[in-house]
Design a protein around this motif. Structure first.
Motif, short mmCIF file in Angstrom:
data_model
loop_
_atom_site.label_atom_id
_atom_site.label_comp_id
_atom_site.label_asym_id
_atom_site.label_seq_id
_atom_site.Cartn_x
_atom_site.Cartn_y
_atom_site.Cartn_z
N ALA A 167 0.84 -1.20 0.00
CA ALA A 167 0.00 0.00 0.00
C ALA A 167 0.87 1.24 0.00
CB ALA A 167 -0.92 0.00 1.22
N THR A 168 0.54 2.16 -0.89
CA THR A 168 1.24 3.45 -0.92
C THR A 168 0.44 4.45 -0.10
OG1 THR A 168 2.12 2.98 -3.13
CG2 THR A 168 2.13 5.28 -2.40
N ILE A 169 1.09 5.01 0.93
CA ILE A 169 0.45 5.93 1.86
C ILE A 169 0.89 7.35 1.52
CG2 ILE A 169 0.12 6.56 4.28
CD1 ILE A 169 -0.92 3.79 3.57
N GLU A 170 -0.09 8.26 1.45
CA GLU A 170 0.22 9.68 1.26
C GLU A 170 -0.01 10.40 2.59
OE1 GLU A 170 -0.63 12.04 -2.44
OE2 GLU A 170 -2.09 12.97 -1.07
N GLU A 171 1.05 11.01 3.12
CA GLU A 171 0.97 11.73 4.38
C GLU A 171 0.39 13.13 4.14
OE1 GLU A 171 1.40 10.27 7.07
OE2 GLU A 171 2.62 8.51 6.58
N GLU A 172 0.10 13.82 5.25
CA GLU A 172 -0.51 15.14 5.15
C GLU A 172 0.40 16.15 4.45
OE1 GLU A 172 -1.62 16.32 9.05
OE2 GLU A 172 -3.20 14.81 9.27
N ASP A 173 1.72 15.93 4.54
CA ASP A 173 2.65 16.86 3.88
C ASP A 173 2.85 16.54 2.41
OD1 ASP A 173 4.07 14.55 4.03
OD2 ASP A 173 5.75 15.34 5.19
N GLY A 174 2.10 15.51 1.90
CA GLY A 174 2.20 15.15 0.49
C GLY A 174 3.21 14.07 0.19
N SER A 175 4.03 13.72 1.15
CA SER A 175 5.03 12.67 0.93
C SER A 175 4.35 11.31 0.87
CB SER A 175 6.07 12.68 2.06
OG SER A 175 5.45 12.40 3.30
N ARG A 176 4.95 10.43 0.11
CA ARG A 176 4.40 9.08 -0.05
C ARG A 176 5.44 8.03 0.32
NH1 ARG A 176 0.65 8.94 -5.57
NH2 ARG A 176 -0.70 10.71 -5.01
N HIS A 177 4.97 6.92 0.86
CA HIS A 177 5.87 5.81 1.16
C HIS A 177 5.08 4.51 1.11
CE1 HIS A 177 4.27 5.42 5.31
NE2 HIS A 177 4.13 6.72 5.22
N LEU A 178 5.82 3.44 0.91
CA LEU A 178 5.21 2.11 0.74
C LEU A 178 5.24 1.36 2.07
CD1 LEU A 178 4.13 -0.09 -1.25
CD2 LEU A 178 6.52 -0.83 -1.49
#
Length: 377
Positions: free
Chosen positions: A61-72
């Protein structure tokens, strides 16, 4: 609206095969914005109806944080109807920890992709009343102070993971947030009277503008009208009825064993009581024997003293007898002397000697000589 019950493995798999629905459910569980979902290579679905009662799918799952950054992140989702040994869950986790596919791309250190385990359970967990339980790891120093500097760290995250535990039996129509609404499709209090394979959903509960929930309901509605899906659900019912029958038989055997154990324990208690009584009697008998032995010892001591006194008395008697023997011997000698003296006095008197001459010649008292002469007359 009558829809298929997603607690069935085949329905749940059909539901999660829709990438948009999978993102909706995972976003609600994680309380994060899941922007992409990919089924991992080693997903496992319990289609063969083997001895396992756990359904499992692994997602990237690719998660998008509130600051716009994404991580798997890696999501291991496991669902079960029945109470299952935690060893099975741990075995699945072990597979994920050792899988080379779960290493972060381009990581020369070999750091693993952070993992979250989701357990959707068809049973209650102990006395935990919360329908959804979030288990998060934290880091602390020696004194118990939480450590935040430098965290999160890929090394730490490679060796630990968070968990989300959903207790379906605790879902009872209470909707307080987005997750409650998403999980409401699993609420088993909505089962129809005709069949547990179907849920009776109130359309008004889900607004038309909630497109994500409407998509989930339409997917479940399609599953309810699919003949092959219904057949697979019947197979699951049959499979789990066999499992429940086996569990009932095991429960009955366990109950019989428990009853026999109680009876055995009762008999053992009675036997122990009898043994205690016997031991008490033996103790009393031993006490009496000890008293008797003590009396015998005292009697033996008195007998020994008496024997000692008898020995002393015998020794005195022997000495007395010896003295008597010596006295008798002296008396015999004296009698012999007296006989010789008497004979000499008679011979001398017969020869014409006077009593005074005889007494003087023999060295005896004249009265003795006169007494003997008088006695002979």
């Amino acid at each position: 609206m009558i829809v298929a019950n997603p607690i069935y493995d085949i329905v749940f798999k059909y539901l999660m095969e829709d990438e948009r629905i999978a993102r909706t459910i995972l976003s609600a569980l994680l309380k994060k914005d899941v922007v992409a979902v990919e089924v991992r290579p080693h997903e496992y679905a319990n289609d063969k109806r083997d001895k396992l009662s756990v359904f499992r799918i692994d997602f990237g799952a690719t998660i998008e944080e509130e600051d716009g950054s994404r991580h798997l992140i890696l999501i291991e989702l496991q669902k079960t109807w029945l109470p299952t040994e935690t060893l099975r869950f741990r075995q699945y986790l072990g597979v994920q920890y050792e899988s080379p596919h779960n290493i972060q791309p381009g990581s020369r250190e070999g750091y693993a992709i952070p993992m979250v385990c989701v357990y959707i359970l068809g049973h209650k967990v102990g006395d935990i009343e919360e329908p959804v339980l979030y288990v998060r790891h934290q880091s602390y120093d020696y004194n118990g102070n939480r450590v935040t500097k430098g965290l999160p760290d890929p090394f730490v995250d490679s060796l630990t993971h968070d968990s989300i535990i959903v207790q379906i039996p605790r879902l009872r129509g209470q909707v307080n947030n987005r997750l409650d609404k998403v999980l409401s499709i699993f609420d088993q209090t909505r089962k129809t009277k005709a069949s547990q394979q179907m849920l009776d959903i109130d359309d008004d509960f889900y607004p038309e503008d909630d497109t994500e929930m409407q998509r989930i309901l339409k997917r479940l509605l399609m599953a309810a009208t699919d003949a092959d899906m219904r057949m697979d659900m019947n197979v699951e019912d049959e499979y789990y009825s066999i499992i429940e029958k086996q569990d009932t038989e095991i429960l009955m055997r366990d109950r019989e064993i428990a009853e026999k154990n109680v009876q055995l324990a009762e008999k053992n208690a009675q036997l122990n009581e009898k043994n205690a009584q016997l031991n008490e009697k033996n103790a009393q008998l031993n006490e009496k024997n000890a008293q008797l032995n003590e009396k015998n010892a005292q009697l033996d001591e008195k007998n020994a003293q008496l024997n000692e006194k008898n020995a002393q008395l015998d020794e005195k008697n022997a000495q007395l007898n010896e003295k008597n023997a010596q006295l008798n011997e002296k008396n015999a000698q004296l009698n012999e002397k007296n006989a010789q003296l008497s004979s000499s006095i008679r011979m001398l008197f017969a020869a014409g000697m006077s009593p005074d001459s005889i007494a003087k010649g023999l060295g005896v008292d004249v009265e003795v000589v006169n007494g003997l002469i008088q006695k002979d007359k």
